[in-house]
Write a protein that holds these residues in place. Sequence first.
Motif, PDB file in Angstrom:
ATOM      1  N   TYR A  21      21.727 -10.736   5.693  1.00  0.00           N
ATOM      2  CA  TYR A  21      20.489 -10.588   4.920  1.00  0.00           C
ATOM      3  C   TYR A  21      19.797 -11.905   4.595  1.00  0.00           C
ATOM      4  O   TYR A  21      18.637 -11.910   4.189  1.00  0.00           O
ATOM      5  N   LEU A  22      20.505 -13.034   4.753  1.00  0.00           N
ATOM      6  CA  LEU A  22      19.878 -14.317   4.430  1.00  0.00           C
ATOM      7  C   LEU A  22      18.604 -14.586   5.237  1.00  0.00           C
ATOM      8  O   LEU A  22      17.635 -15.137   4.686  1.00  0.00           O
ATOM      9  N   PRO A  23      18.559 -14.249   6.546  1.00  0.00           N
ATOM     10  CA  PRO A  23      17.297 -14.475   7.265  1.00  0.00           C
ATOM     11  C   PRO A  23      16.106 -13.791   6.606  1.00  0.00           C
ATOM     12  O   PRO A  23      15.031 -14.384   6.481  1.00  0.00           O
ATOM     13  N   ALA A  24      16.309 -12.539   6.165  1.00  0.00           N
ATOM     14  CA  ALA A  24      15.203 -11.833   5.509  1.00  0.00           C
ATOM     15  C   ALA A  24      14.868 -12.470   4.171  1.00  0.00           C
ATOM     16  O   ALA A  24      13.697 -12.608   3.809  1.00  0.00           O
ATOM     17  N   VAL A  25      15.898 -12.879   3.421  1.00  0.00           N
ATOM     18  CA  VAL A  25      15.660 -13.508   2.118  1.00  0.00           C
ATOM     19  C   VAL A  25      14.864 -14.798   2.286  1.00  0.00           C
ATOM     20  O   VAL A  25      13.946 -15.096   1.516  1.00  0.00           O
ATOM     21  N   LEU A  26      15.188 -15.564   3.321  1.00  0.00           N
ATOM     22  CA  LEU A  26      14.521 -16.846   3.537  1.00  0.00           C
ATOM     23  C   LEU A  26      13.151 -16.693   4.181  1.00  0.00           C
ATOM     24  O   LEU A  26      12.232 -17.469   3.885  1.00  0.00           O
ATOM     25  N   LEU A  27      12.991 -15.690   5.052  1.00  0.00           N
ATOM     26  CA  LEU A  27      11.755 -15.570   5.828  1.00  0.00           C
ATOM     27  C   LEU A  27      10.703 -14.701   5.160  1.00  0.00           C
ATOM     28  O   LEU A  27       9.508 -14.894   5.399  1.00  0.00           O
ATOM     29  N   SER A  28      11.117 -13.733   4.359  1.00  0.00           N
ATOM     30  CA  SER A  28      10.148 -12.800   3.772  1.00  0.00           C
ATOM     31  C   SER A  28       9.339 -13.504   2.684  1.00  0.00           C
ATOM     32  O   SER A  28       9.878 -13.891   1.651  1.00  0.00           O
ATOM     33  N   GLN A  29       8.071 -13.666   2.937  1.00  0.00           N
ATOM     34  CA  GLN A  29       7.161 -14.275   1.966  1.00  0.00           C
ATOM     35  C   GLN A  29       5.925 -13.412   1.738  1.00  0.00           C
ATOM     36  O   GLN A  29       5.130 -13.693   0.853  1.00  0.00           O
ATOM     37  N   ASN A  30       5.759 -12.399   2.559  1.00  0.00           N
ATOM     38  CA  ASN A  30       4.554 -11.568   2.523  1.00  0.00           C
ATOM     39  C   ASN A  30       4.886 -10.259   1.816  1.00  0.00           C
ATOM     40  O   ASN A  30       5.477  -9.365   2.407  1.00  0.00           O
ATOM     41  N   PHE A  31       4.510 -10.145   0.551  1.00  0.00           N
ATOM     42  CA  PHE A  31       4.886  -8.989  -0.256  1.00  0.00           C
ATOM     43  C   PHE A  31       3.672  -8.111  -0.523  1.00  0.00           C
ATOM     44  O   PHE A  31       2.532  -8.575  -0.522  1.00  0.00           O
ATOM     45  N   ILE A  32       3.942  -6.843  -0.791  1.00  0.00           N
ATOM     46  CA  ILE A  32       2.859  -5.922  -1.118  1.00  0.00           C
ATOM     47  C   ILE A  32       2.524  -6.047  -2.606  1.00  0.00           C
ATOM     48  O   ILE A  32       3.244  -6.687  -3.367  1.00  0.00           O
ATOM     49  N   ALA A  33       1.428  -5.402  -3.013  1.00  0.00           N
ATOM     50  CA  ALA A  33       0.985  -5.500  -4.407  1.00  0.00           C
ATOM     51  C   ALA A  33       2.055  -4.989  -5.369  1.00  0.00           C
ATOM     52  O   ALA A  33       2.211  -5.524  -6.475  1.00  0.00           O
ATOM     53  N   ASP A  34       2.809  -3.945  -4.981  1.00  0.00           N
ATOM     54  CA  ASP A  34       3.854  -3.412  -5.852  1.00  0.00           C
ATOM     55  C   ASP A  34       4.849  -4.493  -6.263  1.00  0.00           C
ATOM     56  O   ASP A  34       5.329  -4.522  -7.401  1.00  0.00           O
ATOM     57  N   SER A  35       5.173  -5.380  -5.317  1.00  0.00           N
ATOM     58  CA  SER A  35       6.147  -6.436  -5.603  1.00  0.00           C
ATOM     59  C   SER A  35       5.664  -7.326  -6.742  1.00  0.00           C
ATOM     60  O   SER A  35       6.425  -7.661  -7.660  1.00  0.00           O
ATOM     61  N   TYR A  36       4.402  -7.717  -6.688  1.00  0.00           N
ATOM     62  CA  TYR A  36       3.860  -8.587  -7.733  1.00  0.00           C
ATOM     63  C   TYR A  36       3.715  -7.843  -9.059  1.00  0.00           C
ATOM     64  O   TYR A  36       3.786  -8.454 -10.129  1.00  0.00           O
ATOM     65  N   CYS A  37       3.523  -6.530  -8.984  1.00  0.00           N
ATOM     66  CA  CYS A  37       3.495  -5.738 -10.218  1.00  0.00           C
ATOM     67  C   CYS A  37       4.859  -5.759 -10.902  1.00  0.00           C
ATOM     68  O   CYS A  37       4.957  -5.936 -12.128  1.00  0.00           O
ATOM     69  N   TYR A  38       5.935  -5.588 -10.124  1.00  0.00           N
ATOM     70  CA  TYR A  38       7.283  -5.654 -10.703  1.00  0.00           C
ATOM     71  C   TYR A  38       7.538  -7.025 -11.330  1.00  0.00           C
ATOM     72  O   TYR A  38       8.122  -7.126 -12.422  1.00  0.00           O
ATOM     73  N   LEU A  39       7.117  -8.084 -10.645  1.00  0.00           N
ATOM     74  CA  LEU A  39       7.319  -9.431 -11.176  1.00  0.00           C
ATOM     75  C   LEU A  39       6.532  -9.649 -12.460  1.00  0.00           C
ATOM     76  O   LEU A  39       7.028 -10.263 -13.413  1.00  0.00           O
ATOM     77  N   THR A  40       5.295  -9.159 -12.489  1.00  0.00           N
ATOM     78  CA  THR A  40       4.457  -9.300 -13.684  1.00  0.00           C
ATOM     79  C   THR A  40       5.071  -8.557 -14.866  1.00  0.00           C
ATOM     80  O   THR A  40       5.109  -9.062 -15.996  1.00  0.00           O
ATOM     81  N   LEU A  41       5.568  -7.345 -14.613  1.00  0.00           N
ATOM     82  CA  LEU A  41       6.202  -6.573 -15.679  1.00  0.00           C
ATOM     83  C   LEU A  41       7.481  -7.259 -16.168  1.00  0.00           C
ATOM     84  O   LEU A  41       7.768  -7.288 -17.370  1.00  0.00           O
ATOM     85  N   ALA A  42       8.262  -7.820 -15.221  1.00  0.00           N
ATOM     86  CA  ALA A  42       9.485  -8.528 -15.605  1.00  0.00           C
ATOM     87  C   ALA A  42       9.163  -9.729 -16.472  1.00  0.00           C
ATOM     88  O   ALA A  42       9.834  -9.989 -17.478  1.00  0.00           O
TER      89      ALA A  42
END
Length: 473
Positions: A21-42
Amino acid sequence: MRDRQYIYSMSALILVGIAAYLPAVLLSQNFIADSYCYLTLAEGLRSFSYSLPEFRHLKYLPFYPALISLLNFPGAGREVYLISAKLISMFSLIGVSLLVFDFLFGELRSLRLAFLAGLLALLCPNFILTSGNILSEPLFSLLGFACFFALARNRNYLAWILAGLAALTRWEGLLLVPALALREGKTPRRLLKGLLLGVLIYSPWGWFVLSHRSEFFTYSYPQELMIPSHTGLFFLLDVLLFLSPLLALLGAAGLGFFPKRLRPGVILYLAAYTGVHIFWHWRAMRFTLPLVPFFISGLFFLFAGLRKKWEGGKFARERRASVAALVVTAVSVLGFDVYAYMRLARLPADARIEAAQKLAASDQAAVVIGDMDPVMARWWGLKRGFSWRELGTRKPYPWVAERYLKDGARYLFWSGSDRFSTDLFKEPGQKGYLSQPVPYEGRNYLLTFYPMYFLDQGRLIVFNLELRPAEGE
């Protein structure tokens, strides 16, 4: 010796999972709006706030943001929140594989088969593709399967606790309640205690929803079920593609081989979950994640059931055929894994993030119009962002003028990969500039676009906006 092998197997699965899973953890930078909503709520939970622009906080349940918040110390930077959310996804999926291993080891009493099952769960293509993303489905997959794992170990009250937490992670977690009730129906007193335990866990969120009931059906997932367009049987196609076809087909067939005490509840839950997503209006690979541990377990229950029937020299040929089928299934999954890693290697960097960072470096109060959700703009360092989708049926240039005058929008993202902005602003995207007369509230203005940055090999242009009264005004 057997205990030592068990510990070695668990440790090996954890190490393989981290490596896978490390490749995905390191490479994934393009997130959908839902992801930023979770971060904002956190981030907001640190100050006991749970809100988003336009009251969409009711769409997102609180357990996943709460875990992200708990992993972060006060004053943590936004990069730390991103890493924490990714780690929750990664270790949730590793946790699923460990539960599959332990569950099958307890049922089949075969360390080799259980280890292979845990390995196949780890290497399921959709697990690899989502392991580095910021989504609630990995955590929900862990909680949903853990609920039935607890039932298998006769920890019934723990199952109700896990079901309550699953229902606080995604709305589909409520589908676990009838599955648990079916299992506990023969002991009404224990069923009642379990229901009360679930209600106790869910009641704070229920009170929060009731206190915002006027917004509930407007800004929540139940409202989205009313949208007339549905994915139909395409969800089943997604299951075939992202679990790999052999695993999906044999795993589904193996659901009938689950232990009798779990089988009705498992089938009821999976049928209800599948029905909801056939009716859903939105398709996404992540929706198939919760099926994986059940289908992996089903595959190995199918294999064990057939092997038991074929024991003895008379059926040696059939036994070899069943082993061959298991090997072919594993090879099929690995083949789709190659495709998953190729997709990871081609994950595009989100040029909008680079553009936002450039703007924020020169103008900390930058307000941008483009293909983005408002929460995305803030996490990228901008003061505010407006999405094309807010236009509705209005004409685009007067709408841009309104954003300029009322909201201070001074920049515009034009992306050749975004069909919506391409259709609306085709001319400035092709020419690189535009001067357009715009009537607004009884006055005439001249709206001008000036290019500032050309990014992503010219596929993304950042425009500076100017709006001035027309001559004679």
